[in-house]
Design an enzyme around this catalytic site. Structure first.
Site, mmCIF file in Angstrom:
data_model
loop_
_atom_site.group_PDB
_atom_site.id
_atom_site.type_symbol
_atom_site.label_atom_id
_atom_site.label_comp_id
_atom_site.label_asym_id
_atom_site.label_seq_id
_atom_site.Cartn_x
_atom_site.Cartn_y
_atom_site.Cartn_z
ATOM 1 N N GLY A 231 0.826 -1.212 0.000
ATOM 2 C CA GLY A 231 0.000 0.000 0.000
ATOM 3 C C GLY A 231 0.859 1.259 0.000
ATOM 4 O O GLY A 231 2.094 1.195 -0.056
ATOM 5 N N PHE A 232 0.183 2.371 0.082
ATOM 6 C CA PHE A 232 0.866 3.678 0.076
ATOM 7 C C PHE A 232 1.861 3.767 1.241
ATOM 8 O O PHE A 232 3.082 3.877 1.046
ATOM 9 C CB PHE A 232 -0.218 4.768 0.136
ATOM 10 C CG PHE A 232 0.261 6.144 0.496
ATOM 11 C CD1 PHE A 232 1.368 6.707 -0.116
ATOM 12 C CD2 PHE A 232 -0.441 6.903 1.439
ATOM 13 C CE1 PHE A 232 1.791 8.002 0.208
ATOM 14 C CE2 PHE A 232 -0.032 8.183 1.762
ATOM 15 C CZ PHE A 232 1.096 8.732 1.161
ATOM 16 N N THR B 33 -6.531 -3.398 -1.895
ATOM 17 C CA THR B 33 -6.349 -1.981 -2.241
ATOM 18 C C THR B 33 -4.867 -1.647 -2.451
ATOM 19 O O THR B 33 -4.538 -0.553 -2.891
ATOM 20 C CB THR B 33 -6.922 -1.033 -1.162
ATOM 21 O OG1 THR B 33 -6.279 -1.311 0.080
ATOM 22 C CG2 THR B 33 -8.426 -1.201 -1.029
ATOM 23 N N LYS C 187 3.292 -12.303 19.015
ATOM 24 C CA LYS C 187 3.412 -13.026 20.293
ATOM 25 C C LYS C 187 4.182 -14.331 20.093
ATOM 26 O O LYS C 187 5.100 -14.650 20.858
ATOM 27 C CB LYS C 187 2.011 -13.305 20.829
ATOM 28 C CG LYS C 187 1.952 -14.195 22.040
ATOM 29 C CD LYS C 187 0.531 -14.229 22.602
ATOM 30 C CE LYS C 187 0.351 -15.375 23.551
ATOM 31 N NZ LYS C 187 -0.231 -16.559 22.898
ATOM 32 N N ALA D 263 -0.778 0.425 12.960
ATOM 33 C CA ALA D 263 -1.120 1.664 12.251
ATOM 34 C C ALA D 263 -2.556 2.008 12.607
ATOM 35 O O ALA D 263 -3.499 1.437 12.074
ATOM 36 C CB ALA D 263 -0.981 1.468 10.744
ATOM 37 N N TYR E 275 -14.529 1.728 9.688
ATOM 38 C CA TYR E 275 -13.082 1.974 9.819
ATOM 39 C C TYR E 275 -12.761 2.412 11.236
ATOM 40 O O TYR E 275 -11.879 1.852 11.893
ATOM 41 C CB TYR E 275 -12.675 3.054 8.823
ATOM 42 C CG TYR E 275 -11.194 3.358 8.784
ATOM 43 C CD1 TYR E 275 -10.284 2.421 8.319
ATOM 44 C CD2 TYR E 275 -10.708 4.611 9.171
ATOM 45 C CE1 TYR E 275 -8.924 2.716 8.253
ATOM 46 C CE2 TYR E 275 -9.355 4.910 9.101
ATOM 47 C CZ TYR E 275 -8.463 3.964 8.637
ATOM 48 O OH TYR E 275 -7.119 4.258 8.572
ATOM 49 N N LYS F 209 -10.556 0.248 13.948
ATOM 50 C CA LYS F 209 -9.273 0.729 14.459
ATOM 51 C C LYS F 209 -9.323 0.910 15.977
ATOM 52 O O LYS F 209 -8.326 0.680 16.673
ATOM 53 C CB LYS F 209 -8.884 2.041 13.780
ATOM 54 C CG LYS F 209 -8.504 1.893 12.309
ATOM 55 C CD LYS F 209 -7.175 1.155 12.124
ATOM 56 C CE LYS F 209 -6.700 1.214 10.677
ATOM 57 N NZ LYS F 209 -5.430 0.491 10.475
ATOM 58 N N TYR G 84 -3.060 -7.317 24.358
ATOM 59 C CA TYR G 84 -1.893 -8.184 24.149
ATOM 60 C C TYR G 84 -0.678 -7.652 24.902
ATOM 61 O O TYR G 84 0.163 -8.413 25.369
ATOM 62 C CB TYR G 84 -1.571 -8.325 22.644
ATOM 63 C CG TYR G 84 -2.198 -9.557 22.045
ATOM 64 C CD1 TYR G 84 -3.581 -9.682 21.974
ATOM 65 C CD2 TYR G 84 -1.415 -10.608 21.575
ATOM 66 C CE1 TYR G 84 -4.173 -10.816 21.450
ATOM 67 C CE2 TYR G 84 -1.998 -11.754 21.046
ATOM 68 C CZ TYR G 84 -3.366 -11.849 20.981
ATOM 69 O OH TYR G 84 -3.944 -12.983 20.469
#
Ligand code: UDP
Length: 316
Positions: free
Chosen positions: A11-12, A36, A106, A115, A146, A150, A160
């Site tokens: 990706g970008f 994507t 892990k 991200a 989205y 996130k 975690y």
């Protein structure tokens, strides 16, 4: 030699991160479903012995042989148009994908970097946004797929860290621009630059009074690399604090491209945040980081890249 896995590596942002990690002497495995992402973003690495690519959807178990030192989880659709077209995939990669990427970290005893996004703040009622602001998110709106994925990913990452003692980091990425953005991903930079270069009307949504703050990709990647090396586990904003209205931004792109494009107003998308500006005190203090690239310089480089790729990127 450190070994890194980058999900969303074609990706970008993922591909720029891969470049930086290779520069830092890492061996890198990029994992991407190419939903994507675009393999062409990694074309220049053909023949690089320290680089490998695995086409894989990280919502399924991620099998990697041998040692891994870092897992960078960058896989996700990332533009509001993508979320509309790929709502379930967006939710799955933020939830199941994050779970698998954390599981990989892990199992390998690796450092994990998520991200995350300024979208965690939703349409913010606090301005500028500091990391301790919990946000104002509509869970059931079109952007909710989205934002909530996130936010879940952040919760999972902290779980975690606390429960499994994984060495985790969370970067909240604000609007970023630069070469390798998809021309037709619907985000404002490729939209305006593409329209300006083609001489088409530039579509300002709403009255264009909403604000954003744009960070050039090399600055962003530098902040992320520094965070990966820091001993800090809470979220860190990385973005450029220079705030502009979208109308001002359109005018800048008009000036820099020298286009004759007019500006037309289109309806404002649902839940479009009215303002966004990172407070980067934490990044300054903990990472000694701040953006260096001036908007004009970053935009010139981005415009040059789009000029060169206008035809070859128009299908994606
Ligand atoms: N925008 C616009 N015209 C476009 C695309 C986007 O005016 O053709 C506006 C959009 O409404 C938002 C801002 O530009 O206020 C940034 O949009 P983008 O999709 O890049 O990302 P966002 O910051 O909303 O996630």
């Amino acid at each position: 030699m450190p070994i890194s896995v980058v999900t969303g590596g074609s990706g970008f942002l993922g591909s720029h991160l891969v470049d930086r990690l290779l520069k830092e002497g890492h061996e890198v495995l990029a994992v991407d479903s190419l939903l994507t992402g675009n393999e062409r973003n990694l074309d220049h690495l053909r023949g690089e012995k320290r680089f490998r690519f695995l086409r894989h959807d990280v919502t399924k178990f991620i099998a990697v042989e041998g040692a891994v030192d870092y897992v960078f989880h960058f896989a996700s659709p990332a533009s509001p148009i993508d979320y509309l077209e790929l709502p379930i995939q967006t939710l799955k990669v933020g939830s199941l994908g994050t779970h698998n990427a954390l599981g990989l970290a892990k199992a390998k005893g690796a450092t994990f970097l998520l991200a995350s996004t300024s979208e965690c703040y939703g349409d913010p009622l606090v301005h500028p946004q500091k990391e301790d602001y919990w946000g104002n998110v509509n869970p059931i709106g079109p952007r909710g797929v989205y934002d909530e994925a996130k936010r879940f990913a952040e919760a999972m990452t902290m779980a975690y860290h606390r429960f499994h003692k994984v060495n985790t980091k969370i970067v909240r990425i604000f609007n970023t621009y630069g070469p390798r953005m998809r021309l037709r991903d619907g985000r404002v930079v490729p939209a305006f630059v593409g329209q300006a270069l083609r001489g088409e009307p530039m579509t300002v949504f709403g009255e264009g009074k909403q604000t954003r703050s744009f960070c050039f990709v090399s600055d962003l990647i530098d902040g992320i690399y520094r965070l990966s090396q820091a001993n800090f586990h809470e979220p860190v904003n990385i973005g450029n604090p220079l705030e502009l209205t979208i109308l001002e931004f359109a005018e800048r792109i008009r000036r820099l491209t020298g286009t004759k494009s007019t500006i037309v107003k289109s309806p404002l998308p649902v839940d479009d945040p009215k303002q966004r500006q990172p407070d980067i005190t934490r990044a300054r203090t903990i990472l000694g980081w701040e953006p260096k690239v001036l908007l004009e310089d970053g935009l010139r480089e981005t415009i040059r890249w789009f000029q060169a790729h206008l035809d070859s990127t128009s299908s994606k």
